[in-house]
Design a protein around this motif. Structure first.
Motif, PDB file in Angstrom:
ATOM      1  N   THR A 297       0.908 -16.526 -37.097  1.00 50.55           N
ATOM      2  CA  THR A 297       0.561 -15.176 -36.631  1.00 50.55           C
ATOM      3  C   THR A 297       1.462 -14.729 -35.492  1.00 50.55           C
ATOM      4  N   GLY A 298       1.979 -13.505 -35.621  1.00 48.29           N
ATOM      5  CA  GLY A 298       2.785 -12.914 -34.560  1.00 48.29           C
ATOM      6  C   GLY A 298       2.327 -11.504 -34.269  1.00 48.29           C
ATOM      7  N   THR A 299       2.727 -10.987 -33.121  1.00 42.00           N
ATOM      8  CA  THR A 299       2.301  -9.650 -32.705  1.00 42.00           C
ATOM      9  C   THR A 299       3.491  -8.823 -32.249  1.00 42.00           C
ATOM     10  N   ILE A 300       3.513  -7.566 -32.697  1.00 44.69           N
ATOM     11  CA  ILE A 300       4.491  -6.588 -32.226  1.00 44.69           C
ATOM     12  C   ILE A 300       3.775  -5.686 -31.235  1.00 44.69           C
ATOM     13  N   VAL A 301       4.264  -5.616 -30.011  1.00 45.58           N
ATOM     14  CA  VAL A 301       3.695  -4.719 -29.004  1.00 45.58           C
ATOM     15  C   VAL A 301       4.639  -3.530 -28.862  1.00 45.58           C
ATOM     16  N   VAL A 302       4.166  -2.358 -29.246  1.00 50.04           N
ATOM     17  CA  VAL A 302       5.006  -1.161 -29.206  1.00 50.04           C
ATOM     18  C   VAL A 302       4.907  -0.542 -27.816  1.00 50.04           C
ATOM     19  N   ALA A 303       6.025  -0.566 -27.092  1.00 48.26           N
ATOM     20  CA  ALA A 303       6.044  -0.094 -25.703  1.00 48.26           C
ATOM     21  C   ALA A 303       7.185   0.879 -25.483  1.00 48.26           C
ATOM     22  N   ALA A 304       7.475   1.674 -26.528  1.00 48.36           N
ATOM     23  CA  ALA A 304       8.651   2.543 -26.462  1.00 48.36           C
ATOM     24  C   ALA A 304       8.327   3.985 -26.099  1.00 48.36           C
ATOM     25  N   GLY A 305       7.076   4.257 -25.703  1.00 48.83           N
ATOM     26  CA  GLY A 305       6.683   5.627 -25.367  1.00 48.83           C
ATOM     27  C   GLY A 305       7.362   6.149 -24.113  1.00 48.83           C
ATOM     28  N   SER A 306       7.574   7.462 -24.068  1.00 48.80           N
ATOM     29  CA  SER A 306       8.303   8.070 -22.946  1.00 48.80           C
ATOM     30  C   SER A 306       7.442   8.288 -21.704  1.00 48.80           C
ATOM     31  N   GLY A 307       6.143   8.431 -21.885  1.00 54.87           N
ATOM     32  CA  GLY A 307       5.262   8.684 -20.748  1.00 54.87           C
ATOM     33  C   GLY A 307       5.216  10.139 -20.323  1.00 54.87           C
ATOM     34  N   THR A 308       5.755  11.041 -21.145  1.00 54.08           N
ATOM     35  CA  THR A 308       5.817  12.463 -20.787  1.00 54.08           C
ATOM     36  C   THR A 308       4.426  13.047 -20.556  1.00 54.08           C
ATOM     37  N   ARG A 309       3.508  12.785 -21.490  1.00 52.19           N
ATOM     38  CA  ARG A 309       2.156  13.347 -21.362  1.00 52.19           C
ATOM     39  C   ARG A 309       1.384  12.728 -20.205  1.00 52.19           C
ATOM     40  N   LEU A 310       1.837  11.549 -19.775  1.00 53.55           N
ATOM     41  CA  LEU A 310       1.197  10.901 -18.632  1.00 53.55           C
ATOM     42  C   LEU A 310       1.693  11.494 -17.317  1.00 53.55           C
ATOM     43  N   GLY A 311       2.727  12.322 -17.400  1.00 53.78           N
ATOM     44  CA  GLY A 311       3.287  12.920 -16.201  1.00 53.78           C
ATOM     45  C   GLY A 311       4.125  11.953 -15.406  1.00 53.78           C
TER      46      GLY A 311
END
Length: 224
Positions: free
Chosen positions: A3-17
């Protein structure tokens, strides 16, 4: 099963300000990505973790979370591109890979029990399994002019979370199909395969806007 896991952390954070990628935004003294990876590593069945990060931040993210079980790779233009990059890296690390979890770094407080429920479903024979919580609001379907055209039965609706779990060969086929989708489960649905829903958890909220960050901070401080 491997078992392996892909953690998607490529978001820009724009909506988070934020002025930097979302995964690097501080949450009670540690970047969101640190909380997310720590939560994944708490799941004993997971052997390898691939973090998909913005290409401009690879070194910083590697310094934060890289290690024996964690590899950081560059993401793509779209979510599907990022997951495909993560899957390719994971298969290089685990040639015998049989189960893959795809997890959003923004859901960094997801309890271990949610991971285990998803894994149990896939290991039990499901092609894909996703966590979901019941929808409490009435949902309306509207057309382009804002006119209500349908009201779905609320009892049949679920708000979907991550991790989403897949038999490795199923996820591989889904990404090879060339179909566009907002999540990987939808790609599997497009193959005509069943996707099962297991109970999610309110703590698996997705940090998207500033109010979500405040909620996550309260959860951490309250230990909830």
């Amino acid at each position: 099963m491997s078992t392996g896991t892909i953690v998607v952390a490529a978001g820009s954070g724009t909506r988070l300000g934020a002025q930097r990628p979302k995964a690097l935004v501080d949450l009670d003294g540690q970047p969101i990505i640190v909380h997310a990876v720590r939560g994944v590593l708490d799941v004993s069945a997971i052997e390898q973790v691939v973090v998909v990060a913005p290409s401009a931040c690879l070194e910083e993210v590697t310094d934060l979370v890289g290690g024996d079980r964690v590899t950081v790779v560059a993401g793509g233009a779209e979510r599907t591109d990022s997951v495909a990059a993560g899957l390719a890296a994971l298969e290089r690390l685990q040639p015998d890979l049989s189960v893959v979890l795809v997890h959003d770094a923004a859901r960094c407080l997801t309890p271990v029990a949610v991971f285990e429920r998803v894994l149990d479903a896939v290991e039990g024979g499901a092609a894909a399994a996703i966590p979901g919580v019941a929808v409490v609001d009435t949902i309306k379907v509207v057309d382009g002019s804002g006119r209500v055209v349908a009201t779905p039965e609320r009892s049949a609706l679920r708000a979907v979370q991550t991790p989403q779990g897949f038999a490795a060969d199923v996820l591989r086929r889904a990404h090879a199909s060339g179909v566009g989708a907002t999540d990987d489960a939808a790609l599997v649905e497009s193959l005509g395969l069943d996707v099962v829903v297991v109970p999610g958890d309110a703590r698996a909220l997705k940090i998207t806007v500033p109010e979500d960050l405040m909620t996550a901070r309260r959860m951490l401080r309250d230990g909830s």
